[in-house]
Scaffold this active site. Sequence first.
Site, PDB file in Angstrom:
ATOM      1  CB  THR A 140      -0.842   0.172   1.269  1.00 56.23           C
ATOM      2  OG1 THR A 140      -1.782   1.118   1.283  1.00 56.23           O
ATOM      3  CG2 THR A 140      -0.176   0.232   2.609  1.00 56.23           C
ATOM      4  CG  ASN A 198      -3.983   4.753   3.428  1.00 56.37           C
ATOM      5  OD1 ASN A 198      -3.537   5.054   4.710  1.00 56.37           O
ATOM      6  ND2 ASN A 198      -4.987   5.042   2.820  1.00 56.37           N
ATOM      7  CE  LYS A 212      -5.938   0.725   2.641  1.00 54.32           C
ATOM      8  NZ  LYS A 212      -6.047   0.050   1.498  1.00 54.32           N
ATOM      9  CG  ASP A 257      -9.641  -4.828  -3.050  1.00 58.24           C
ATOM     10  OD1 ASP A 257      -9.142  -3.658  -3.085  1.00 58.24           O
ATOM     11  OD2 ASP A 257     -10.431  -5.301  -3.671  1.00 58.24           O
ATOM     12  CB  SER A 258     -11.268  -2.616   1.951  1.00 53.32           C
ATOM     13  OG  SER A 258     -10.575  -1.587   1.910  1.00 53.32           O
ATOM     14  N   GLY A 265     -13.742   8.248   1.981  1.00 48.61           N
ATOM     15  CA  GLY A 265     -14.851   7.332   1.247  1.00 48.61           C
ATOM     16  C   GLY A 265     -16.156   7.733   1.387  1.00 48.61           C
ATOM     17  CG  ASP A 324     -15.577   6.611   6.713  1.00 50.63           C
ATOM     18  OD1 ASP A 324     -15.772   5.381   6.392  1.00 50.63           O
ATOM     19  OD2 ASP A 324     -14.578   6.703   7.201  1.00 50.63           O
ATOM     20  CG  HIS A 374     -14.003  -2.440   6.600  1.00 51.64           C
ATOM     21  ND1 HIS A 374     -14.193  -1.104   7.315  1.00 51.64           N
ATOM     22  CD2 HIS A 374     -13.368  -2.138   5.510  1.00 51.64           C
ATOM     23  CE1 HIS A 374     -13.850  -0.425   6.655  1.00 51.64           C
ATOM     24  NE2 HIS A 374     -13.192  -0.776   5.398  1.00 51.64           N
TER      25      HIS A 374
END
Length: 204
Positions: free
Chosen positions: A8, A10, A13, A70-71, A154, A156, A181
């Site tokens: 990633t 990010n 994360k 992946d999400s 996202g 949220d 999640h």
Amino acid sequence: MKEVLIATNNLGKAKDFDTLFKPFGVRVLTLNDLDEPIDVEETGVTFEDNAILKAETVARLLNKIVIADDSGLEIDALDGAPGVYSARYAGPEKNDGDNIDKVLKELAAVPTEGRTARFRCVLAVAGPGIQTETFSGSCEGLIHTERKGTNGFGYDPIFYVPEQGRMMAELSPEEKSLISHRGAALAQLKVQLPQFMESVGDHK
């Protein structure tokens, strides 16, 4: 020192994984730490497909233990959409606002009880000497009719969490991590960490 690479860019994360691996004396690297960029095209039709594809591709290229995730959002009234296309649902530019607008438009005629949805995350662990494994987590909720809250990213602002009585974007980062999640998937991975650590090599 032992190293694990998280597939990633990010940094948020990366911090989650750093917290998980630190007690094991493992250094967490991300794609940002590589000399040459690696871009894996997500061609899978499920979260599992994409997580495995990313983990195995990067692990093969670098000969390291790699964790990829992946999400996205699954909405029951939209037959599971946006799913793997969550980030680019309204177009390749990956605009959060446009994605939300598209979802709200498609659900305009759907009553509250029919707006059930969940965030899903799948982690895949791949690398030399281990069999690829996946770990998944989810967070159930409802899609609200309007945006609320300024935290998160996202979808949220429109994802209502019944147990909290608030949108995901109204939760603090600490509150979100307890129910998210990704947090659930990380908790599953944590149980298996000791066996993975035996396969992680030492690096100078």
